[in-house]
Design a protein around this motif. Structure first.
Motif, PDB file in Angstrom:
ATOM      1  N   ALA A  64       5.649  -0.836  -2.060  1.00 33.67           N
ATOM      2  CA  ALA A  64       6.631  -1.853  -1.700  1.00 33.67           C
ATOM      3  C   ALA A  64       5.929  -2.907  -0.849  1.00 33.67           C
ATOM      4  O   ALA A  64       5.126  -2.580   0.027  1.00 33.67           O
ATOM      5  CB  ALA A  64       7.776  -1.223  -0.922  1.00 33.67           C
ATOM      6  N   HIS A  65       6.253  -4.173  -1.125  1.00 32.25           N
ATOM      7  CA  HIS A  65       5.697  -5.302  -0.372  1.00 32.25           C
ATOM      8  C   HIS A  65       6.827  -6.094   0.267  1.00 32.25           C
ATOM      9  O   HIS A  65       7.987  -5.962  -0.126  1.00 32.25           O
ATOM     10  CB  HIS A  65       4.854  -6.187  -1.301  1.00 32.25           C
ATOM     11  N   VAL A  66       6.486  -6.932   1.237  1.00 33.85           N
ATOM     12  CA  VAL A  66       7.505  -7.587   2.061  1.00 33.85           C
ATOM     13  C   VAL A  66       8.180  -8.782   1.407  1.00 33.85           C
ATOM     14  O   VAL A  66       9.311  -9.119   1.759  1.00 33.85           O
ATOM     15  CB  VAL A  66       6.946  -8.010   3.445  1.00 33.85           C
ATOM     16  N   ASN A  67       7.534  -9.456   0.470  1.00 31.76           N
ATOM     17  CA  ASN A  67       8.090 -10.656  -0.151  1.00 31.76           C
ATOM     18  C   ASN A  67       8.386 -10.431  -1.625  1.00 31.76           C
ATOM     19  O   ASN A  67       7.802  -9.548  -2.248  1.00 31.76           O
ATOM     20  CB  ASN A  67       7.103 -11.824  -0.036  1.00 31.76           C
ATOM     21  N   PRO A  68       9.236 -11.263  -2.207  1.00 32.03           N
ATOM     22  CA  PRO A  68       9.433 -11.205  -3.661  1.00 32.03           C
ATOM     23  C   PRO A  68       8.143 -11.580  -4.386  1.00 32.03           C
ATOM     24  O   PRO A  68       7.239 -12.194  -3.810  1.00 32.03           O
ATOM     25  CB  PRO A  68      10.519 -12.251  -3.924  1.00 32.03           C
ATOM     26  N   CYS A  69       8.073 -11.240  -5.650  1.00 30.63           N
ATOM     27  CA  CYS A  69       6.928 -11.618  -6.482  1.00 30.63           C
ATOM     28  C   CYS A  69       6.890 -13.132  -6.632  1.00 30.63           C
ATOM     29  O   CYS A  69       7.913 -13.803  -6.531  1.00 30.63           O
ATOM     30  CB  CYS A  69       7.058 -10.998  -7.874  1.00 30.63           C
ATOM     31  N   GLY A  70       5.699 -13.622  -6.908  1.00 30.14           N
ATOM     32  CA  GLY A  70       5.538 -15.047  -7.160  1.00 30.14           C
ATOM     33  C   GLY A  70       4.518 -15.270  -8.254  1.00 30.14           C
ATOM     34  O   GLY A  70       4.045 -14.321  -8.885  1.00 30.14           O
ATOM     35  N   ALA A  71       4.147 -16.495  -8.445  1.00 28.91           N
ATOM     36  CA  ALA A  71       3.184 -16.854  -9.484  1.00 28.91           C
ATOM     37  C   ALA A  71       1.792 -16.297  -9.195  1.00 28.91           C
ATOM     38  O   ALA A  71       1.036 -15.996 -10.117  1.00 28.91           O
ATOM     39  CB  ALA A  71       3.129 -18.372  -9.641  1.00 28.91           C
ATOM     40  N   ALA A  72       1.455 -16.154  -7.927  1.00 23.56           N
ATOM     41  CA  ALA A  72       0.148 -15.629  -7.528  1.00 23.56           C
ATOM     42  C   ALA A  72       0.320 -14.212  -6.983  1.00 23.56           C
ATOM     43  O   ALA A  72       1.332 -13.903  -6.342  1.00 23.56           O
ATOM     44  CB  ALA A  72      -0.477 -16.522  -6.464  1.00 23.56           C
ATOM     45  N   PRO A  73      -0.658 -13.329  -7.200  1.00 23.97           N
ATOM     46  CA  PRO A  73      -0.539 -11.949  -6.714  1.00 23.97           C
ATOM     47  C   PRO A  73      -0.278 -11.836  -5.213  1.00 23.97           C
ATOM     48  O   PRO A  73       0.469 -10.961  -4.780  1.00 23.97           O
ATOM     49  CB  PRO A  73      -1.885 -11.327  -7.089  1.00 23.97           C
ATOM     50  N   ALA A  74      -0.864 -12.731  -4.420  1.00 21.80           N
ATOM     51  CA  ALA A  74      -0.707 -12.654  -2.962  1.00 21.80           C
ATOM     52  C   ALA A  74       0.681 -13.047  -2.483  1.00 21.80           C
ATOM     53  O   ALA A  74       1.042 -12.777  -1.328  1.00 21.80           O
ATOM     54  CB  ALA A  74      -1.747 -13.539  -2.282  1.00 21.80           C
ATOM     55  N   ASP A  75       1.497 -13.664  -3.348  1.00 21.64           N
ATOM     56  CA  ASP A  75       2.825 -14.129  -2.929  1.00 21.64           C
ATOM     57  C   ASP A  75       3.716 -12.999  -2.422  1.00 21.64           C
ATOM     58  O   ASP A  75       4.607 -13.236  -1.603  1.00 21.64           O
ATOM     59  CB  ASP A  75       3.531 -14.846  -4.077  1.00 21.64           C
ATOM     60  N   ALA A  76       3.507 -11.766  -2.878  1.00 22.95           N
ATOM     61  CA  ALA A  76       4.330 -10.637  -2.439  1.00 22.95           C
ATOM     62  C   ALA A  76       4.039 -10.215  -1.001  1.00 22.95           C
ATOM     63  O   ALA A  76       4.763  -9.404  -0.433  1.00 22.95           O
ATOM     64  CB  ALA A  76       4.154  -9.443  -3.379  1.00 22.95           C
ATOM     65  N   GLY A  77       2.997 -10.783  -0.401  1.00 24.48           N
ATOM     66  CA  GLY A  77       2.679 -10.475   0.986  1.00 24.48           C
ATOM     67  C   GLY A  77       2.110  -9.080   1.156  1.00 24.48           C
ATOM     68  O   GLY A  77       1.748  -8.406   0.188  1.00 24.48           O
ATOM     69  N   PRO A  78       2.058  -8.596   2.402  1.00 21.91           N
ATOM     70  CA  PRO A  78       1.486  -7.278   2.686  1.00 21.91           C
ATOM     71  C   PRO A  78       2.455  -6.152   2.345  1.00 21.91           C
ATOM     72  O   PRO A  78       3.620  -6.386   2.026  1.00 21.91           O
ATOM     73  CB  PRO A  78       1.221  -7.333   4.196  1.00 21.91           C
ATOM     74  N   PHE A 121      16.214   2.115   5.773  1.00 22.86           N
ATOM     75  CA  PHE A 121      15.972   0.698   6.012  1.00 22.86           C
ATOM     76  C   PHE A 121      16.899   0.194   7.101  1.00 22.86           C
ATOM     77  O   PHE A 121      18.061   0.599   7.190  1.00 22.86           O
ATOM     78  CB  PHE A 121      16.218  -0.134   4.750  1.00 22.86           C
ATOM     79  N   GLY A 122      16.380  -0.719   7.910  1.00 21.10           N
ATOM     80  CA  GLY A 122      17.196  -1.450   8.875  1.00 21.10           C
ATOM     81  C   GLY A 122      17.423  -2.852   8.326  1.00 21.10           C
ATOM     82  O   GLY A 122      17.556  -3.042   7.107  1.00 21.10           O
ATOM     83  N   GLU A 123      17.421  -3.841   9.211  1.00 19.27           N
ATOM     84  CA  GLU A 123      17.595  -5.224   8.768  1.00 19.27           C
ATOM     85  C   GLU A 123      16.416  -5.696   7.921  1.00 19.27           C
ATOM     86  O   GLU A 123      16.589  -6.454   6.979  1.00 19.27           O
ATOM     87  CB  GLU A 123      17.748  -6.150   9.976  1.00 19.27           C
ATOM     88  N   ARG A 124      15.224  -5.291   8.289  1.00 17.70           N
ATOM     89  CA  ARG A 124      14.008  -5.672   7.561  1.00 17.70           C
ATOM     90  C   ARG A 124      13.864  -4.759   6.358  1.00 17.70           C
ATOM     91  O   ARG A 124      13.904  -3.542   6.484  1.00 17.70           O
ATOM     92  CB  ARG A 124      12.816  -5.502   8.516  1.00 17.70           C
ATOM     93  N   ARG A 125      13.710  -5.346   5.173  1.00 16.60           N
ATOM     94  CA  ARG A 125      13.615  -4.568   3.935  1.00 16.60           C
ATOM     95  C   ARG A 125      12.480  -5.104   3.070  1.00 16.60           C
ATOM     96  O   ARG A 125      12.174  -6.285   3.119  1.00 16.60           O
ATOM     97  CB  ARG A 125      14.916  -4.657   3.145  1.00 16.60           C
ATOM     98  N   PRO A 126      11.899  -4.247   2.238  1.00 18.63           N
ATOM     99  CA  PRO A 126      10.910  -4.748   1.288  1.00 18.63           C
ATOM    100  C   PRO A 126      11.604  -5.599   0.220  1.00 18.63           C
ATOM    101  O   PRO A 126      12.826  -5.576   0.094  1.00 18.63           O
ATOM    102  CB  PRO A 126      10.312  -3.479   0.683  1.00 18.63           C
ATOM    103  N   ALA A 127      10.802  -6.352  -0.551  1.00 15.29           N
ATOM    104  CA  ALA A 127      11.380  -7.244  -1.552  1.00 15.29           C
ATOM    105  C   ALA A 127      10.726  -7.118  -2.925  1.00 15.29           C
ATOM    106  O   ALA A 127      11.143  -7.792  -3.853  1.00 15.29           O
ATOM    107  CB  ALA A 127      11.292  -8.690  -1.064  1.00 15.29           C
ATOM    108  N   SER A 128       9.703  -6.272  -3.037  1.00 17.16           N
ATOM    109  CA  SER A 128       9.045  -6.135  -4.341  1.00 17.16           C
ATOM    110  C   SER A 128       8.257  -4.830  -4.405  1.00 17.16           C
ATOM    111  O   SER A 128       8.005  -4.187  -3.388  1.00 17.16           O
ATOM    112  CB  SER A 128       8.092  -7.310  -4.595  1.00 17.16           C
ATOM    113  N   ILE A 129       7.901  -4.475  -5.631  1.00 19.97           N
ATOM    114  CA  ILE A 129       6.953  -3.391  -5.883  1.00 19.97           C
ATOM    115  C   ILE A 129       5.758  -4.020  -6.600  1.00 19.97           C
ATOM    116  O   ILE A 129       5.931  -4.713  -7.610  1.00 19.97           O
ATOM    117  CB  ILE A 129       7.558  -2.278  -6.771  1.00 19.97           C
ATOM    118  N   VAL A 130       4.576  -3.793  -6.061  1.00 15.19           N
ATOM    119  CA  VAL A 130       3.346  -4.324  -6.652  1.00 15.19           C
ATOM    120  C   VAL A 130       2.550  -3.174  -7.246  1.00 15.19           C
ATOM    121  O   VAL A 130       2.367  -2.139  -6.598  1.00 15.19           O
ATOM    122  CB  VAL A 130       2.497  -5.079  -5.598  1.00 15.19           C
ATOM    123  N   LEU A 131       2.086  -3.345  -8.487  1.00 16.17           N
ATOM    124  CA  LEU A 131       1.190  -2.385  -9.137  1.00 16.17           C
ATOM    125  C   LEU A 131      -0.248  -2.791  -8.857  1.00 16.17           C
ATOM    126  O   LEU A 131      -0.604  -3.968  -8.993  1.00 16.17           O
ATOM    127  CB  LEU A 131       1.423  -2.353 -10.650  1.00 16.17           C
TER     128      LEU A 131
END
Length: 157
Positions: A64-78, A121-131
């Motif tokens: 699980a990563h902190v941001n939604p997916c994007g056009a670039a692999p790094a967009d999902a964040g850590p 989960f509390g208020e902070r939630r993951p936003a994506s799954i990265v393979l």
């Protein structure tokens, strides 16, 4: 938890997020799909993932990563961490503090993984799954790493 128990629990989970994975690399073929469900269970959290259309007989790391997916692999964040800390520090980058869903596909390119966590989960939630390109490492200085980001699915946990 056995696979049958995990699948039986899925019936009481939030609706599954199912979609086509964003492919950043041919090791996640265009058109590969994944489904992810999560639920609070006995004061903790269970996350289930099923993937199809991947390369057969292959190891994948998934987190699980902190941001939604994007056009670039790094967009999902850590990686999402329940208790935030060092990205490669085993005290924080471990399957008890992060959501690790590593799996190996079968001969048809299908894979299944689940994570059972002792927290909700509390208020902070993951936003994506990265393979990722390999199963997740656990040794100091490399803990939590699993190679290149190959694909992504946005999941509103």
């Amino acid at each position: 938890m056995h696979l049958a128990v995990a699948l039986a629990l899925a019936a009481s989970f939030t609706p599954a997020v199912t979609g086509t994975l964003i492919s950043y690399d041919p090791r996640v073929p265009v058109g590969a799909r994944a489904s992810v469900v999560s639920s609070s269970v006995d004061g903790g959290t269970v996350v289930l993932m099923r993937a199809t259309g991947l390369l057969p007989d292959r190891d994948y790391g998934a987190h699980a990563h902190v941001n939604p997916c994007g056009a670039a692999p790094a967009d999902a964040g850590p990686h999402y961490q329940h208790v935030q800390g060092g990205a490669t520090d085993p005290a924080f980058a471990n399957p008890r503090n992060e959501i690790w869903l590593d799996f190996t596909t079968d001969g048809r390119g299908q894979g299944f993984a689940y994570a059972r966590l002792d927290w909700e989960f509390g208020e902070r939630r993951p936003a994506s799954i990265v393979l990722h390109e390999e199963h997740t490492h656990t040794e100091p200085g490399h803990a939590g790493t699993a190679g290149a980001r190959l694909g992504c699915l946005t999941v509103p946990f």
